[in-house]
Design a protein around this motif. Structure first.
Motif, PDB file in Angstrom:
ATOM      1  N   TYR A   1       3.897   0.950   2.427  1.00 23.64           N
ATOM      2  CA  TYR A   1       3.568  -0.017   3.430  1.00 23.64           C
ATOM      3  C   TYR A   1       3.438  -1.625   3.042  1.00 23.64           C
ATOM      4  CZ  TYR A   1       2.491   4.240   6.380  1.00 23.64           C
ATOM      5  OH  TYR A   1       2.413   5.450   7.155  1.00 23.64           O
ATOM      6  N   CYS A   2       4.155  -2.329   3.729  1.00 27.01           N
ATOM      7  CA  CYS A   2       3.727  -3.931   3.226  1.00 27.01           C
ATOM      8  C   CYS A   2       2.718  -4.490   4.258  1.00 27.01           C
ATOM      9  CB  CYS A   2       4.660  -4.736   3.260  1.00 27.01           C
ATOM     10  SG  CYS A   2       5.790  -4.959   4.868  1.00 27.01           S
ATOM     11  N   ASN A   3       1.755  -5.158   3.629  1.00 27.79           N
ATOM     12  CA  ASN A   3       0.799  -5.752   4.577  1.00 27.79           C
ATOM     13  C   ASN A   3       0.725  -7.080   4.122  1.00 27.79           C
ATOM     14  OD1 ASN A   3      -2.465  -6.597   4.143  1.00 27.79           O
ATOM     15  ND2 ASN A   3      -2.093  -5.321   5.944  1.00 27.79           N
TER      16      ASN A   3
ATOM     17  N   ARG B   1      -4.840   6.050   2.407  1.00 25.58           N
ATOM     18  CA  ARG B   1      -3.843   4.953   2.058  1.00 25.58           C
ATOM     19  C   ARG B   1      -4.614   4.026   0.881  1.00 25.58           C
ATOM     20  NH1 ARG B   1      -0.913   1.400   6.640  1.00 25.58           N
ATOM     21  NH2 ARG B   1      -0.649   3.554   7.327  1.00 25.58           N
TER      22      ARG B   1
ATOM     23  N   ASN C   1      -4.122  -9.908   9.694  1.00 24.85           N
ATOM     24  CA  ASN C   1      -3.311  -8.915   8.779  1.00 24.85           C
ATOM     25  C   ASN C   1      -1.915  -8.268   9.586  1.00 24.85           C
ATOM     26  OD1 ASN C   1      -3.799  -8.454   6.175  1.00 24.85           O
ATOM     27  ND2 ASN C   1      -5.792  -7.942   6.843  1.00 24.85           N
ATOM     28  N   TYR C   2      -0.734  -8.196   9.254  1.00 32.57           N
ATOM     29  CA  TYR C   2       0.126  -7.504  10.017  1.00 32.57           C
ATOM     30  C   TYR C   2       0.716  -6.417   8.816  1.00 32.57           C
ATOM     31  CZ  TYR C   2       0.423 -11.048  13.216  1.00 32.57           C
ATOM     32  OH  TYR C   2       0.094 -12.243  14.118  1.00 32.57           O
ATOM     33  N   TRP C   3       1.099  -5.194   9.527  1.00 29.25           N
ATOM     34  CA  TRP C   3       1.911  -4.179   8.766  1.00 29.25           C
ATOM     35  C   TRP C   3       3.233  -3.813   9.001  1.00 29.25           C
ATOM     36  CZ3 TRP C   3      -1.196  -1.354   5.279  1.00 29.25           C
ATOM     37  CH2 TRP C   3      -2.578  -1.425   5.046  1.00 29.25           C
TER      38      TRP C   3
ATOM     39  N   TYR D   1       0.829  -1.120   0.066  1.00 32.81           N
ATOM     40  CA  TYR D   1      -0.062  -0.083   0.006  1.00 32.81           C
ATOM     41  C   TYR D   1       1.005   1.290   0.015  1.00 32.81           C
ATOM     42  CZ  TYR D   1      -4.227  -2.747   1.507  1.00 32.81           C
ATOM     43  OH  TYR D   1      -5.249  -3.348   1.333  1.00 32.81           O
TER      44      TYR D   1
END
Length: 119
Positions: free
Chosen positions: A94-96, A45, A107-109, A37
């Motif tokens: 950002y990776c998700n 976002r 889900n992790y950011w 993202y």
């Protein structure tokens, strides 16, 4: 616990390239979905690209033909190769990851990495 560590952001001139990486570590059984993202200043976002564990890929229309998402399952790492960068690509990226572990599906950011495209 799970951690996502991003790298590869920076300052690049218009037309240039950057490669982002996001490595996941910790309590991981599998990662069904990996996404990138971005959020520009003052904007919401937005999803840039996603890749499933089966290799299905999707891109935002604004990056099709310029960005390439890939993953290395052995390293639990997702990459975003960004070519022909333009000033409008400036944002925090950002990776998700949708991660399966013993707690379930979560889900992790990542912490975010700044990409600035400017001459």
């Amino acid at each position: 616990q799970v951690q996502l560590v991003e790298s590869g952001g920076g300052l690049v001139q218009p037309g240039g390239s950057l490669r982002l990486s996001c490595a996941a570590s910790g309590n991981i059984i599998s990662i069904p979905h990996m996404r990138w993202y971005r959020q520009a200043l003052g904007k919401q976002r937005e999803l840039v690209a996603g890749i499933t564990s089966d290799g299905d890929i999707n891109y935002a229309d604004s990056v099709k033909g310029r960005f390439t998402i890939s993953r290395d399952n052995a390293k639990n790492t997702v990459y975003l190769q960004m070519n022909s960068l333009a000033p409008e690509d400036t944002a925090v990226y950002y990776c998700n990851n949708l991660i399966q572990n013993f707690r379930g599906l979560t889900n992790y950011w990542g912490q975010g990495t700044q990409v600035t495209v400017s001459s």
